[in-house]
Enzyme design. Structure first.
Site, mmCIF file in Angstrom:
data_model
loop_
_atom_site.group_PDB
_atom_site.id
_atom_site.type_symbol
_atom_site.label_atom_id
_atom_site.label_comp_id
_atom_site.label_asym_id
_atom_site.label_seq_id
_atom_site.Cartn_x
_atom_site.Cartn_y
_atom_site.Cartn_z
ATOM 1 N N LYS A 15 -4.535 -37.109 -19.620
ATOM 2 C CA LYS A 15 -5.924 -37.071 -20.105
ATOM 3 C C LYS A 15 -6.594 -38.441 -20.007
ATOM 4 O O LYS A 15 -7.711 -38.566 -19.523
ATOM 5 C CB LYS A 15 -5.985 -36.606 -21.577
ATOM 6 C CG LYS A 15 -5.303 -35.283 -21.850
ATOM 7 C CD LYS A 15 -5.414 -34.861 -23.306
ATOM 8 C CE LYS A 15 -4.815 -35.804 -24.331
ATOM 9 N NZ LYS A 15 -3.354 -35.895 -24.309
ATOM 10 N N ARG A 88 -6.589 -31.836 -32.462
ATOM 11 C CA ARG A 88 -5.144 -31.665 -32.319
ATOM 12 C C ARG A 88 -4.690 -30.325 -32.904
ATOM 13 O O ARG A 88 -3.543 -29.952 -32.746
ATOM 14 C CB ARG A 88 -4.386 -32.745 -33.095
ATOM 15 C CG ARG A 88 -4.366 -34.130 -32.476
ATOM 16 C CD ARG A 88 -3.573 -34.158 -31.216
ATOM 17 N NE ARG A 88 -2.600 -35.215 -31.062
ATOM 18 C CZ ARG A 88 -2.839 -36.417 -30.540
ATOM 19 N NH1 ARG A 88 -4.038 -36.756 -30.153
ATOM 20 N NH2 ARG A 88 -1.866 -37.292 -30.390
ATOM 21 N N ARG A 125 5.876 -44.991 -19.642
ATOM 22 C CA ARG A 125 4.468 -45.399 -19.642
ATOM 23 C C ARG A 125 4.334 -46.828 -20.170
ATOM 24 O O ARG A 125 5.011 -47.223 -21.103
ATOM 25 C CB ARG A 125 3.674 -44.441 -20.547
ATOM 26 C CG ARG A 125 2.218 -44.798 -20.662
ATOM 27 C CD ARG A 125 1.397 -43.633 -21.141
ATOM 28 N NE ARG A 125 1.611 -43.314 -22.551
ATOM 29 C CZ ARG A 125 0.935 -42.368 -23.184
ATOM 30 N NH1 ARG A 125 0.049 -41.630 -22.548
ATOM 31 N NH2 ARG A 125 1.181 -42.132 -24.459
ATOM 32 N N ARG A 158 3.780 -48.757 -25.915
ATOM 33 C CA ARG A 158 3.355 -48.309 -27.241
ATOM 34 C C ARG A 158 4.587 -47.993 -28.075
ATOM 35 O O ARG A 158 5.543 -47.423 -27.573
ATOM 36 C CB ARG A 158 2.510 -47.037 -27.098
ATOM 37 C CG ARG A 158 1.070 -47.307 -26.779
ATOM 38 C CD ARG A 158 0.308 -46.054 -26.429
ATOM 39 N NE ARG A 158 0.522 -44.912 -27.305
ATOM 40 C CZ ARG A 158 -0.145 -43.759 -27.208
ATOM 41 N NH1 ARG A 158 -1.061 -43.608 -26.273
ATOM 42 N NH2 ARG A 158 0.111 -42.773 -28.019
ATOM 43 N N ARG A 169 6.721 -36.240 -31.109
ATOM 44 C CA ARG A 169 5.318 -36.007 -30.714
ATOM 45 C C ARG A 169 5.201 -34.744 -29.868
ATOM 46 O O ARG A 169 4.260 -33.974 -30.019
ATOM 47 C CB ARG A 169 4.783 -37.220 -29.927
ATOM 48 C CG ARG A 169 4.600 -38.435 -30.821
ATOM 49 C CD ARG A 169 4.430 -39.696 -30.013
ATOM 50 N NE ARG A 169 3.222 -39.712 -29.231
ATOM 51 C CZ ARG A 169 3.068 -40.394 -28.103
ATOM 52 N NH1 ARG A 169 4.064 -41.113 -27.615
ATOM 53 N NH2 ARG A 169 1.938 -40.372 -27.462
HETATM 54 P P1 AMP Z 1 -2.473 -40.379 -28.865
HETATM 55 O O1 AMP Z 1 -2.861 -41.738 -28.389
HETATM 56 O O2 AMP Z 1 -3.573 -39.353 -28.681
HETATM 57 O O3 AMP Z 1 -1.153 -39.912 -28.294
HETATM 58 O O4 AMP Z 1 -2.274 -40.490 -30.440
HETATM 59 C C1 AMP Z 1 -1.293 -41.342 -30.995
HETATM 60 C C2 AMP Z 1 -1.037 -40.938 -32.439
HETATM 61 O O5 AMP Z 1 -2.237 -41.101 -33.218
HETATM 62 C C3 AMP Z 1 -0.633 -39.479 -32.652
HETATM 63 O O6 AMP Z 1 0.757 -39.256 -32.446
HETATM 64 C C4 AMP Z 1 -1.046 -39.267 -34.104
HETATM 65 O O7 AMP Z 1 -0.129 -39.886 -34.987
HETATM 66 C C5 AMP Z 1 -2.348 -40.045 -34.182
HETATM 67 N N1 AMP Z 1 -3.508 -39.215 -33.827
HETATM 68 C C6 AMP Z 1 -4.332 -39.376 -32.745
HETATM 69 N N2 AMP Z 1 -5.291 -38.429 -32.736
HETATM 70 C C7 AMP Z 1 -5.069 -37.658 -33.845
HETATM 71 C C8 AMP Z 1 -5.706 -36.513 -34.373
HETATM 72 N N3 AMP Z 1 -6.758 -35.960 -33.780
HETATM 73 N N4 AMP Z 1 -5.206 -35.990 -35.527
HETATM 74 C C9 AMP Z 1 -4.152 -36.535 -36.136
HETATM 75 N N5 AMP Z 1 -3.486 -37.601 -35.685
HETATM 76 C C10 AMP Z 1 -3.933 -38.171 -34.535
#
Ligand code: AMP
Length: 210
Positions: A15, A88, A125, A158, A169
């Site tokens: 994405k 999410r 990554r 990360r 995740r």
């Molecule tokens: P991402 O960069 O989208 O993979 O997000 C990294 C982490 O941020 C996720 O594993 C969650 O812990 C938190 N996070 C990001 N977006 C959300 C969301 N919409 N709702 C809840 N937690 C989120």
């Protein structure tokens, strides 16, 4: 005017990389709730300190906290956004509809990929510590080890891309994606993308659906 875009897909499904090209070529603004949360952690804000352990364990932050952060960082009346990482779950999808998008036109893209392929992608990554560009040791290596091709800043992994968190995740995604797809599928707004295709093929597919 182009529609607002909502990108759904597992962590590592591509994405963010596609969003990067839509920003540079079509003037979209990219809003990633993961990036917003990580920026709060980097700033050591009260919010950042509250969510840091949750994120590092690969769990989801509570819906209201993320919604408030998103609301404070986007204005759909003046810009076209790519919403990446939000919603999410189906509760967040409803929040996005009612409290952010309202009557504004939008399209939803689902980056469809077998989750078993993703653990490897995620642990390999690497992200630029400065410009946020995304690379991959296996599929998109940098020219000079450890250094961003675009801005020459150091690359980082990360914390939540470490093997112990990646599995959690992906499990969270597996448990929450069904109702989310039902939500948008029943509204007729959903475009499914084959996220195993090449970067260029996926990009073309997105643009032809705008
Ligand atoms: P991402 O960069 O989208 O993979 O997000 C990294 C982490 O941020 C996720 O594993 C969650 O812990 C938190 N996070 C990001 N977006 C959300 C969301 N919409 N709702 C809840 N937690 C989120």
């Amino acid at each position: 005017m182009r529609p607002q875009l909502v990108f759904l897909g597992a962590p590592g499904s591509g994405k963010g990389t596609q969003a990067g090209k839509l920003v540079s070529e079509l003037n979209y603004s990219h809003v990633s709730t993961g990036d917003l949360l990580r920026a709060e952690i980097a700033k050591k804000s009260a919010l950042g300190q509250r969510v840091s352990a949750i994120i590092n364990e690969g769990k989801l932050v509570d819906d209201q906290t993320v919604l408030d952060l998103l609301k404070a960082n986007c204005d759909v009346s003046s810009k076209q956004y790519i919403f990446d990482g939000f919603p999410r779950n189906d509760v967040q999808a409803q929040m996005l509809d009612e409290q952010i998008l309202g009557k504004v036109q939008y399209k939803v893209f689902y980056f469809d990929i077998d989750l078993d392929l993703l653990a490897n992608r995620l642990t390999n990554r690497r992200t630029c510590s400065s410009c946020g560009a995304i690379f991959n040791l296996l599929t998109k290596p940098v020219k000079k080890e450890g250094v961003c091709d675009i801005c020459s800043s150091p690359l980082i992994q990360r914390k939540d891309d470490k093997p112990e968190t990646v599995e959690q995740r992906l499990n969270v995604f597996r448990d929450t994606v069904g109702p989310l797809l039902d939500f948008y599928g029943s509204k007729g707004d959903l475009v499914k993308l084959d996220a195993t295709q090449s970067f260029e093929e996926i990009y073309k597919n997105i643009v032809s659906n705008l």
